[in-house]
Enzyme design. Structure first.
Site, short mmCIF file in Angstrom:
data_model
loop_
_atom_site.label_atom_id
_atom_site.label_comp_id
_atom_site.label_asym_id
_atom_site.label_seq_id
_atom_site.Cartn_x
_atom_site.Cartn_y
_atom_site.Cartn_z
N ASP A 135 -1.41 16.98 14.10
CA ASP A 135 -0.41 17.86 14.69
C ASP A 135 -1.07 19.15 15.16
OD1 ASP A 135 1.64 16.04 14.04
OD2 ASP A 135 1.74 16.84 11.99
N HIS A 184 3.65 -0.87 3.87
CA HIS A 184 3.05 0.42 3.54
C HIS A 184 4.17 1.42 3.26
CE1 HIS A 184 -0.09 3.47 3.46
NE2 HIS A 184 0.65 4.24 4.25
N SER A 205 0.87 -1.17 0.00
CA SER A 205 0.00 0.00 0.00
C SER A 205 0.90 1.22 0.00
CB SER A 205 -0.94 -0.01 1.21
OG SER A 205 -0.23 -0.17 2.42
N GLU A 258 1.32 5.69 0.53
CA GLU A 258 0.82 6.97 1.03
C GLU A 258 1.22 8.09 0.08
OE1 GLU A 258 0.94 8.29 5.31
OE2 GLU A 258 2.31 9.81 4.46
N PHE A 260 13.16 14.44 8.98
CA PHE A 260 11.87 13.81 9.21
C PHE A 260 11.94 12.94 10.47
CE2 PHE A 260 8.45 10.88 7.12
CZ PHE A 260 7.49 11.42 7.94
#
Length: 284
Positions: free
Chosen positions: A101, A258, A7, A9, A210
């Protein structure tokens, strides 16, 4: 080793050039037959409308099963559930339910006066509908707002009890990090599928930034490897390390991977091909 289910994103585009990148990414990866693709919100819910537009376009034009991200940020309960209704009307049957967030201009997260106070409350409200699968976030290393992994496991258990049907982890560098978390979840009575989140490293500098934001530890061996590779060898090293991580995860029992694509398909596509994920034909 079995071929994994995958999968992906994506994030919603903010301008015309970014739109082309998203559609090019979707077109490149759709033939791999992903179980689903997810579309994020921007920080503080700043891309709510863009997310909705991207979700419907990916579903309508590429025939993808799209899981729309939804947060508790800067919206009342009524406004948030209206978004759920709109997604359901558009044929969306999966939502990634997150706290989110801090809202734009705020240093820390705080609930909207009329909004959901946590992701657990949001999950409970969506679950009452009975027609939407609910995916949630999971943290194999402590969330920046969490004291330790045990607290994260306990909170994931609350989300599962509230109605979550699967979880997607934050990215990590070592497969053992995922396995330790998976085993702790099992010991806590969590039987819901937990999908390992994979970050193909498009930029080592960007990946480290990140990691610092989301609490992912950067192992010394990775620092040394990328320093030795230099800019010229960074792309090849990133692909090799990503393939190894995925193979380690599959050997340890993971069945679905993912990928956080950052709307750049080439590295994710190359890794999936090395893992034996077959392309099923051209996307529409």
């Amino acid at each position: 080793m079995t071929t994994p289910t995958v999968s992906f994103e994506f994030f919603p585009p903010r301008n015309l050039d970014a739109s082309f990148r998203l559609w090019d990414t979707a077109r490149a990866l759709a033939p791999l037959g992903p179980d689903f693709v997810s579309v994020t919100y921007g920080a503080g819910g700043t891309t709510r409308q863009l997310t909705h537009e991207a979700v419907t376009a990916l579903s309508n034009h590429y025939g993808l099963n799209v899981a729309a991200h939804l947060t508790c940020v800067d919206a009342s309960r009524e406004e948030t559930m209206q978004i759920v209704d709109e997604y359901a009307a558009a044929g969306v049957r999966e939502i990634v339910a997150l706290r989110g967030d801090a809202a734009q201009g705020q240093a820390t997260w705080s609930a909207h006066p009329e909004g959901f106070a946590s992701s657990v409350e949001l999950i409970e409200a969506i679950a009452k509908r009975g027609d939407i699968a609910i995916r949630v976030g999971a943290y194999p290393e402590p969330h920046p707002d969490s004291p330790d992994t045990a607290a994260d496991v306990a909170f994931l258990k609350r989300k599962v009890d509230a109605g979550a049907t699967s979880a997607i982890t934050q990215f990590f560098f070592d497969a053992d990090t995922f396995f330790r978390f998976r085993d702790a979840c099992a010991a806590a009575g969590i039987s819901t599928p937990i999908l390992p989140g994979i970050l193909p490293i498009q930029s080592w500098t960007g990946a480290r930034k990140f990691a610092a934001r989301c609490g992912t530890s950067v192992p010394d061996w990775a620092v040394a490897a990328f320093e030795a590779a230099g800019k010229e060898g960074e792309a090849a090293l990133a692909q090799d390390l990503c393939v190894k991580l995925c193979r380690d995860l599959l050997a340890g029992g993971a069945e679905q991977l993912h990928f956080y694509t950052l709307n750049k398909p080439d590295l994710t596509l190359a890794v999936c091909r090395e893992l034996g994920v077959a392309e099923k034909g051209l996307a529409a």
